[in-house]
Write a protein that holds these residues in place. Structure first.
Motif, PDB file in Angstrom:
ATOM      1  N   THR B   7      -5.397   7.914  -5.009  1.00 33.33           N
ATOM      2  CA  THR B   7      -4.151   7.927  -5.682  1.00 33.33           C
ATOM      3  C   THR B   7      -3.383   9.309  -5.390  1.00 33.33           C
ATOM      4  N   THR B   8      -2.029   9.415  -5.568  1.00 29.89           N
ATOM      5  CA  THR B   8      -1.265  10.575  -5.416  1.00 29.89           C
ATOM      6  C   THR B   8      -1.707  11.810  -6.304  1.00 29.89           C
ATOM      7  N   SER B  52      -3.556   4.762 -11.746  1.00 36.90           N
ATOM      8  CA  SER B  52      -2.552   4.247 -10.719  1.00 36.90           C
ATOM      9  C   SER B  52      -3.363   3.113  -9.695  1.00 36.90           C
ATOM     10  N   SER B 144       3.556   0.259  -4.845  1.00 39.74           N
ATOM     11  CA  SER B 144       4.798   0.727  -5.208  1.00 39.74           C
ATOM     12  C   SER B 144       4.947   1.416  -6.695  1.00 39.74           C
ATOM     13  N   PRO B 204       4.648   6.169  -6.702  1.00 40.76           N
ATOM     14  CA  PRO B 204       3.330   7.020  -6.711  1.00 40.76           C
ATOM     15  C   PRO B 204       3.829   8.561  -6.169  1.00 40.76           C
ATOM     16  N   GLU B 205       4.997   8.746  -5.533  1.00 41.64           N
ATOM     17  CA  GLU B 205       5.202  10.195  -5.056  1.00 41.64           C
ATOM     18  C   GLU B 205       5.723  11.149  -6.286  1.00 41.64           C
ATOM     19  N   ASP B 206       6.145  10.385  -7.240  1.00 43.27           N
ATOM     20  CA  ASP B 206       6.665  11.266  -8.466  1.00 43.27           C
ATOM     21  C   ASP B 206       5.367  11.548  -9.514  1.00 43.27           C
ATOM     22  N   ARG B 209       4.112  15.485 -10.114  1.00 44.86           N
ATOM     23  CA  ARG B 209       5.197  16.026 -10.739  1.00 44.86           C
ATOM     24  C   ARG B 209       5.023  15.648 -12.393  1.00 44.86           C
TER      25      ARG B 209
END
Lengths: 128, 364
Positions: B7-8, B52, B144, B204-206, B209
């Motif tokens: 997962t990210t 995730s 996604s 995933p990219e968020d 943060r």
């Protein structure tokens, strides 16, 4: 991770403290950490005889069940009852108060098969 | 074997000292500070979970509702946009393909959140059920979404401190979209712990943060990251079923006492006939709850006896971190599924007394 001097060790991550003809047995700091929160301990009655490699008890963490293997041949002299009542003590102090059973040895030449602290430290580094 | 997925949040978990394990094709954290410590954080304060690995399957099109009704047991026609329901995907035999949460995203748009270990199987199964009359667009959108769960009595205070609005206005089993820590996300008032909280779906990219922002916002409240180990003990204390342990292709909703999500009076659905037949003929085994009376921890696969005769088997068991004793769920012959019934659970060849209790094991 703690590696106390003066003890003997096995590849199954048990420690042995030898005093004359009697050996105290417990599991190492590495073992307690790998198991996680220990919540159950089952030990044999005193007077039972075990051969080297026999299962003498069971330790359970929240997630896992692990057998305890006798590293030596002999007869159980004493068991640590207070540890059975509060097995989380194994996580807190795996050595000293974390001893599980003591065994009267049949044959102290078996002790030569065990690792000393430096050999055990090296072994843990290899498998980590 | 395909390569293990990450997962990210993978690097964050490792930075927190998590022990990582392979789970359903993913490298996931099983524990950080320890199962009991994390479990208590969720019961007493708040815990943050990376989930995730969970799968998401989109169903769209003018006949999306017809399709969801066909493949799930609960009545999706009752869902307004912004509402969700627990449901089951069944085989014609009445056995389960998976359990799922069905989200109504739009007029003709539903999303099914499914178990990580079942994503590919579910997706294939759903596509096989597509017939002309139920034409819908079924898409595996798992890649996604990252998913983060924040659970515990302090969860809503923590999440609200990051949001310009009061997210407790979202009722239980409903969802809405919000901006949190600069990320657009879906806030679902659901969970798998029995505590108040949210499950957050986001790109995933968020996720990194958002994870850091929540951990930071919760640090004075005692928030802790929580791994799969405590996720399992938390759900087990509530008797939430785990697919693969407690429910599977060979068990039915009625046996698992999930009849409350089977709506026989809605339109036809796959498995209806078999389940109706079972209901008429009688249910042979039932998923019951057991509390151990003495010492011992029941585990998956242990036999359940009465008077020396096998009457069932444990499907999930653990030492309950909240109540400090061994608890289990398992199938027993239906006549023994009554509170107070004494049974023996066979732990390493020894009979340990346990009693049938009403769920949940943990009550506030």
């Amino acid at each position: 991770m703690e590696f106390p001097d003066g003890l003997k060790f096995t590849k199954e991550h048990e420690w042995i403290r030898v005093d004359g003809n009697v050996a105290q047995i417990g599991i190492t700091d590495y073992a307690q950490e790998a198991l996680g929160d220990i919540v159950f301990l089952e030990l044999p009655e005193s007077g039972i005889h075990f051969n080297h490699g026999d299962t003498f008890g069971v330790v359970e963490s929240v997630k896992a069940v692990s057998d305890l293997y006798s590293p030596l041949t002999g007869t159980v002299a004493e068991i640590n009852e207070s540890l059975v009542d509060a097995p989380e003590g194994i996580n807190e102090h795996p050595y000293d108060d974390g001893w599980m059973i003591s065994i009267e040895l049949d044959n102290d030449s078996e002790l030569d098969e065990l690792m000393d602290v430096e050999a055990y430290r090296k072994y843990v580094e290899e498998i980590s | 074997m395909s390569e293990i997925k990450k997962t990210t949040l993978n690097a964050i978990h490792k930075g927190l000292g998590a022990r990582m394990v392979p789970f359903a094709g993913w490298e996931m954290p099983v524990q950080y500070s320890g199962v009991i410590d994390e479990h208590r954080a969720v019961r007493e304060a708040a815990g943050l979970f990376d989930v995730s690995h969970m799968g998401e399957i989109d169903v769209r099109g003018p006949h999306a509702l017809d399709f969801v009704q066909l493949v799930t047991t609960n009545d999706a026609s009752r869902l307004e946009i912004g509402q969700a329901q627990y449901s089951l995907i069944c085989y014609p035999t009445g056995g389960m393909v998976d359990d799922t949460i069905v989200y109504r995203m739009g007029d003709h748009h539903y999303m099914l959140c499914v178990n990580a270990s079942n994503v590919e199987k579910d997706y294939s199964w759903l596509k096989e059920q597509l017939l002309g009359e139920h034409e819908a667009q079924v898409t595996n959108v798992s890649n996604s979404y990252a998913q983060i769960a924040l659970q515990g009595p302090k969860a809503m205070d923590i999440i609200n401190s990051l949001c310009g609005r009061d997210l407790t206005e979202i009722p239980y089993f409903c969802f809405d979209f919000a901006e949190l820590a600069g990320a657009e996300l879906m806030v679902s008032r659901t969970g798998y712990t029995g505590e108040d909280g949210v499950e957050l779906y986001l790109p995933p990219e968020d996720a990194p943060r958002l994870w850091e922002a929540i951990m930071d916002a919760g640090k004075d409240e005692g928030i802790k990251p929580v791994g799969l180990g405590a996720r399992d003990t938390l759900r087990l204390e509530m008797k939430y079923s785990l697919y693969g342990n407690d429910i599977d292709a060979d068990t039915t909703a009625l046996e698992a006492k999930l009849g409350w999500v089977v709506k026989f009076n809605k339109t036809d659905f796959i498995g209806k006939e078999a389940l109706l037949k079972q209901q008429g003929e009688g249910i042979g085994k039932k998923l019951s709850c057991f509390v151990v009376e003495g010492r011992g921890i029941p585990r998956h696969g242990y036999d359940i006896h009465i008077d020396g005769r096998k009457v069932g088997v444990v499907t999930s068991g653990t030492m309950s971190p909240s109540i400090g004793i061994g608890i289990a769920i398992g199938y027993v012959e239906a006549e023994f599924d009554k509170a107070g019934q004494e049974v023996d659970i066979i732990i390493r060849d020894k009979a340990v007394t346990a009693k049938v209790v009403a769920p949940p094991f943990y009550k506030k």
